[in-house]
Design an enzyme around this catalytic site. Structure first.
Site, mmCIF file in Angstrom:
data_model
loop_
_atom_site.group_PDB
_atom_site.id
_atom_site.type_symbol
_atom_site.label_atom_id
_atom_site.label_comp_id
_atom_site.label_asym_id
_atom_site.label_seq_id
_atom_site.Cartn_x
_atom_site.Cartn_y
_atom_site.Cartn_z
ATOM 1 N N GLY A 229 0.773 -1.136 -0.028
ATOM 2 C CA GLY A 229 0.049 0.000 -0.079
ATOM 3 C C GLY A 229 0.868 1.254 0.025
ATOM 4 O O GLY A 229 0.338 2.155 0.530
ATOM 5 N N SER A 230 1.968 1.245 -0.426
ATOM 6 C CA SER A 230 2.828 2.268 -0.572
ATOM 7 C C SER A 230 2.123 3.625 -1.433
ATOM 8 O O SER A 230 2.345 4.708 -1.195
ATOM 9 C CB SER A 230 4.310 2.129 -0.979
ATOM 10 O OG SER A 230 4.540 1.596 -2.223
ATOM 11 N N ASN A 231 1.742 3.384 -2.340
ATOM 12 C CA ASN A 231 1.077 4.106 -3.267
ATOM 13 C C ASN A 231 -0.313 4.731 -2.768
ATOM 14 O O ASN A 231 -0.405 5.960 -3.062
ATOM 15 C CB ASN A 231 0.605 3.497 -4.742
ATOM 16 C CG ASN A 231 1.791 3.569 -5.791
ATOM 17 O OD1 ASN A 231 2.330 4.494 -5.999
ATOM 18 N ND2 ASN A 231 1.957 2.287 -6.301
ATOM 19 N N MET B 67 -2.792 -6.685 -7.986
ATOM 20 C CA MET B 67 -2.192 -7.534 -8.981
ATOM 21 C C MET B 67 -3.124 -8.694 -9.782
ATOM 22 O O MET B 67 -2.592 -9.529 -10.450
ATOM 23 C CB MET B 67 -1.175 -8.426 -7.992
ATOM 24 C CG MET B 67 -0.163 -7.621 -7.330
ATOM 25 S SD MET B 67 0.910 -6.547 -8.483
ATOM 26 C CE MET B 67 1.558 -7.735 -9.458
ATOM 27 N N ASN C 51 -4.763 2.942 -13.454
ATOM 28 C CA ASN C 51 -3.574 1.738 -13.091
ATOM 29 C C ASN C 51 -2.115 2.737 -13.230
ATOM 30 O O ASN C 51 -1.930 3.370 -14.126
ATOM 31 C CB ASN C 51 -3.613 0.788 -13.746
ATOM 32 C CG ASN C 51 -2.728 -0.558 -13.213
ATOM 33 O OD1 ASN C 51 -2.437 -0.654 -12.257
ATOM 34 N ND2 ASN C 51 -1.900 -1.002 -14.164
ATOM 35 N N HIS D 89 1.688 1.601 -13.727
ATOM 36 C CA HIS D 89 2.495 0.439 -14.219
ATOM 37 C C HIS D 89 4.085 0.816 -14.241
ATOM 38 O O HIS D 89 4.422 1.922 -15.067
ATOM 39 C CB HIS D 89 2.108 0.007 -15.678
ATOM 40 C CG HIS D 89 2.776 -0.977 -16.113
ATOM 41 N ND1 HIS D 89 2.546 -2.441 -15.613
ATOM 42 C CD2 HIS D 89 3.786 -1.624 -17.147
ATOM 43 C CE1 HIS D 89 3.374 -3.534 -16.293
ATOM 44 N NE2 HIS D 89 4.094 -2.700 -17.216
ATOM 45 N N SER E 265 4.191 4.331 -15.903
ATOM 46 C CA SER E 265 2.993 5.018 -16.616
ATOM 47 C C SER E 265 1.828 4.903 -15.842
ATOM 48 O O SER E 265 1.602 3.985 -15.044
ATOM 49 C CB SER E 265 2.927 4.251 -18.039
ATOM 50 O OG SER E 265 3.709 4.142 -18.692
ATOM 51 N N ASP F 203 -2.500 -3.719 -19.615
ATOM 52 C CA ASP F 203 -1.667 -2.544 -19.520
ATOM 53 C C ASP F 203 -1.892 -2.012 -21.008
ATOM 54 O O ASP F 203 -0.705 -1.389 -21.377
ATOM 55 C CB ASP F 203 -0.239 -2.867 -19.236
ATOM 56 C CG ASP F 203 -0.207 -3.258 -17.879
ATOM 57 O OD1 ASP F 203 -1.025 -3.003 -16.990
ATOM 58 O OD2 ASP F 203 0.654 -4.324 -17.479
#
Length: 194
Positions: A11-13, A89, A106, A108, A135, A144
């Site tokens: 969960g760092s983002n 994921m 998302n 990537h 991205s 993606d």
């Protein structure tokens, strides 16, 4: 702007986005966090901020579509403006993607369209790339392959360790996701996206 976060890991983002909200850099609210992993650290991060979290156990559902239907019921309760995949994921099914078309983002770890799918960084390193990218894109039915909103590219050096490269990559991810969310209206106008 109301955000629902989908995450599978640490969960760092999520934390980077929530920090930007708390520091009033980003005008948004994370209304819920959904994970496909019961022990994902993102749950602890979200609880610390008193944000509701949900665990969708795909193994308890007969199909992926059934699991994603359960996820949809939660999402629709919160009516988010965007569903933000932040280290989520699992590949999202077509029915789910079509239902929320234009609302799923998302991030990537590559300069798409290069190195789609899993292990994008390793793919780049195996090809001896001298620079790599990050991205942020819309999620569509392809892997993606959705419309790219913004990318950053940065150099990697021969004397850098894998952990140093990964650290740099995460820093760019955190900064870019916040930047895109902060400026999403302008980015969409600039690219002619409705």
């Amino acid at each position: 702007m109301r955000l629902c976060i989908l995450a599978s890991g640490s969960g760092s983002n999520f934390e980077a986005i929530q920090t930007a909200i708390l520091e009033e850099e980003l005008s948004a609210d994370i209304v819920c966090v959904i994970s496909d992993k019961m022990d994902a650290y993102v749950h602890k991060r979200a609880h610390k901020h008193e944000i509701p979290t949900y665990f969708i156990n795909f193994k308890e559902h007969p199909t992926r579509a059934a699991a994603e239907h359960s996820m949809s019921l939660i999402i629709d309760t919160y009516n988010p403006d965007y569903i933000v995949c932040a280290g989520y994921m699992k590949i999202l099914g077509n029915d789910f993607v079509n239902k929320y078309s234009g609302k799923i983002l998302n991030i990537h770890p590559s300069k798409l369209p290069k190195y789609k799918g899993l292990n994008a960084l390793q793919q780049a390193l195996d090809n001896n790339e001298k620079e790599i990218g990050v991205s942020v894109h819309y999620v569509d039915e392809s892997l993606d392959g959705g419309r790219i909103l913004k990318q950053v590219v940065f150099p990697i050096y021969e004397d850098e360790s894998l952990s140093e490269i990964e650290s740099k990559l995460h820093q760019h991810e955190h900064k870019l996701y916040v930047e895109v969310l902060k400026n999403i209206r302008e980015i969409k106008n600039e690219k002619g996206i409705n």
